[in-house]
Structure formats: structure tokens, C-alpha cells
Design a protein around this motif. Structure first.
Motif, PDB file in Angstrom:
ATOM      1  N   LEU B  43       0.741  -0.730  -0.246  1.00  0.00           N
ATOM      2  CA  LEU B  43       0.173   0.308   0.021  1.00  0.00           C
ATOM      3  C   LEU B  43       1.071   1.174   0.190  1.00  0.00           C
ATOM      4  O   LEU B  43       1.965   1.458   0.989  1.00  0.00           O
ATOM      5  N   PHE B  45       0.496   5.696  -0.272  1.00  0.00           N
ATOM      6  CA  PHE B  45       0.107   6.723   0.214  1.00  0.00           C
ATOM      7  C   PHE B  45      -0.085   7.748  -1.166  1.00  0.00           C
ATOM      8  O   PHE B  45       1.172   7.680  -1.701  1.00  0.00           O
ATOM      9  N   ASN B  56      -2.810  16.612   2.184  1.00  0.00           N
ATOM     10  CA  ASN B  56      -1.602  15.794   1.996  1.00  0.00           C
ATOM     11  C   ASN B  56      -1.341  14.803   0.529  1.00  0.00           C
ATOM     12  O   ASN B  56      -1.704  14.388   0.511  1.00  0.00           O
ATOM     13  N   LYS B  57       0.092  14.359   0.302  1.00  0.00           N
ATOM     14  CA  LYS B  57       0.907  14.120  -0.471  1.00  0.00           C
ATOM     15  C   LYS B  57       1.799  13.433  -0.735  1.00  0.00           C
ATOM     16  O   LYS B  57       2.583  13.459   0.234  1.00  0.00           O
ATOM     17  N   GLY B  58       1.717  12.372  -1.099  1.00  0.00           N
ATOM     18  CA  GLY B  58       2.611  11.321  -1.200  1.00  0.00           C
ATOM     19  C   GLY B  58       3.751  11.382  -2.640  1.00  0.00           C
ATOM     20  O   GLY B  58       3.379  12.345  -3.499  1.00  0.00           O
ATOM     21  N   THR B  99      -4.993  10.738   9.023  1.00  0.00           N
ATOM     22  CA  THR B  99      -4.064   9.688   9.568  1.00  0.00           C
ATOM     23  C   THR B  99      -3.441  10.714  10.498  1.00  0.00           C
ATOM     24  O   THR B  99      -2.905   9.666  11.670  1.00  0.00           O
ATOM     25  N   GLY B 101      -3.218  11.213  14.719  1.00  0.00           N
ATOM     26  CA  GLY B 101      -3.226  10.494  15.598  1.00  0.00           C
ATOM     27  C   GLY B 101      -4.075   9.250  14.795  1.00  0.00           C
ATOM     28  O   GLY B 101      -4.339   8.736  16.451  1.00  0.00           O
ATOM     29  N   GLY B 102      -3.642   8.766  13.908  1.00  0.00           N
ATOM     30  CA  GLY B 102      -4.058   7.674  13.452  1.00  0.00           C
ATOM     31  C   GLY B 102      -6.021   7.356  14.038  1.00  0.00           C
ATOM     32  O   GLY B 102      -5.906   5.931  13.988  1.00  0.00           O
ATOM     33  N   GLN B 105      -9.211   4.732   9.786  1.00  0.00           N
ATOM     34  CA  GLN B 105      -9.649   4.999   8.439  1.00  0.00           C
ATOM     35  C   GLN B 105     -10.861   4.075   7.918  1.00  0.00           C
ATOM     36  O   GLN B 105     -10.544   2.565   8.541  1.00  0.00           O
TER      37      GLN B 105
END
Lengths: 110, 116
Positions: B43, B45, B56-58, B99, B101-102, B105
Motif C-alpha cells: 500500500l 499513499f 497531504n500528498k505522497g 491519519t 493521531g491515527g 480510516q
């Protein structure tokens, strides 16, 4: 070298066995650790989420984090055929992005 | 409550074409993230949207783009398709923090794209 390493398996065990799934990581900045389960043709679903070193238990599942060794584990007790799936570890980096392991395919034989 | 839905579920395209994938998050969720899943890389992101803004960007090339609408539905677009773009594209929604603080999702079933 990947930031998160996970053996892709497959790992095949008999029903009722204790399963141990593991991930190692290289980035000491990782603070949040998660385990997801993914069934065939489905998206991942969150199983366990931990922040600190130590153990966290939820039913038959125990997540263990050892930050000093950069090593996390997921234990499944009394494994069932319905536990057969791919298990992915994931960690949050300093940019708040999820970094994933490749996943371990687990097969529980009846 | 309905889960995350993705359309189409399967898609076959040829090199050079472009493709648009759609994701409808769980009602009330405002954050949508996109991931690419391949057997070799696992996986990865792609990007995250919150309130119509990319938050946010991967690390993917500019051929991969996305957007989010006012109703939180999201689309991702891949232009000039390459063979290596063959993958399962997963969308995940969460209430708001994504994402950070977890926050949990919730993933959709994915769109399986095959580029020939």
C-alpha cells in the motif's frame, strides 16, 4: 531498503494455533502503530492501534510494540479459518503519513 | 450506515489513456485518502483531501491527481496511463483528522485497474 519490512508469507498454520505476525521498521520517529486485516477483494480494516511500547490486548488479538528493537508483532490466539486474510502493519511518520508493510498472507487450515 | 463505496470496481485501459475513479465516503466523514496497492510495493499513499483541499500528498508523479467535492465525494485521475499503474486503488474515509493521531480510516473495496 523499505522503511517497513514485513514477510509476505504465506504463513499456513492449523486451526487453534497461536499465530505470530511481525514487522520491523527503520525510522525511530514512528510513534503510532497499527494492524489491518484485508480479506480477498475487500479493503483493509483496522484491527489494532497502539501508541507506546508494550502490549495491547483485544479479544484473541494482542499487539506488541518494542521501540528499542524497532519491532512490532500481532499475536492471534485460538486461530480460526475466518482469520485467513492478509495482515498489514502500518505506522505514522513525522509527516502524519501512513507507511505500510507489504502484508503477510495468513492461511488457517481447518 | 453505508460504507465507503468506490466505482467502478474493475477497469481495463490501454497505455496512454486516462482514467477517473470515484469514491463516496461514509456519511459525515470529511477526510478522504487514496492509496495504490500492488503485490510488489504494498500500500502506498497517494493523497488526502479534507474539506475540498489536498492536505497531504505522497510521492507519486503529477500524472496522479485528485479532487474533493463539497459533499466530500472524491475523484482521482490518472493521465497517460503506464503499464506499472496496474493496481488496486483504495479509498479510505475518516471523520476529519485523517491519519493524524491515527484516527480510524474506513476503506472501500477498491477499484482494480488493469493497464494493457
Amino acid at each position: 531498503q523499505k522503511e517497513v519490512e514485513q514477510d509476505p508469507g504465506p504463513l499456513s498454520v492449523p486451526e487453534g494455533a497461536i499465530v505470530s505476525l511481525n514487522c520491523t521498521y527503520s525510522n525511530s520517529a514512528f510513534q503510532y502503530f497499527m494492524w489491518y486485516r484485508q480479506y480477498s477483494r475487500k479493503g483493509p480494516e483496522l484491527l489494532m492501534y497502539t501508541y507506546s511500547s508494550g502490549n495491547k490486548e483485544d479479544g484473541r488479538f494482542t499487539a506488541q510494540v518494542d521501540k528499542s528493537s524497532k519491532y512490532i508483532s500481532l499475536f492471534i490466539r485460538d486461530s480460526q479459518p475466518s482469520d485467513s486474510a492478509t495482515y498489514l502493519c502500518a505506522m505514522i511518520d513525522s509527516n502524519y503519513q501512513l507507511i505500510w508493510g507489504a502484508g503477510t498472507k495468513l492461511i488457517i487450515k481447518p | 450506515k453505508a460504507g465507503v463505496t468506490q466505482t467502478p470496481r474493475y477497469l481495463i485501459k490501454t497505455r496512454g489513456q486516462q482514467v477517473t475513479l470515484s469514491c463516496s465516503p461514509i456519511s459525515g466523514h470529511r477526510s478522504v485518502s487514496w492509496y495504490q496497492q500492488t503485490p510488489g510495493q504494498g500500500l502506498q499513499f497517494l493523497f488526502e483531501y479534507f474539506s475540498e483541499t489536498q492536505r497531504n500528498k505522497g510521492n507519486f508523479p503529477g500524472r496522479f491527481s485528485g479532487r474533493q467535492f463539497s459533499n466530500s465525494r472524491s475523484e482521482m485521475n490518472v493521465s497517460t496511463l503506464e503499464l506499472g499503474d496496474s493496481a488496486l486503488y483504495l479509498c479510505a474515509s475518516s471523520l476529519g483528522a485523517g491519519t493524524i493521531g491515527g484516527e480510524t480510516q474506513y476503506f472501500g473495496p477498491g477499484t482494480r485497474l488493469l493497464v494493457l
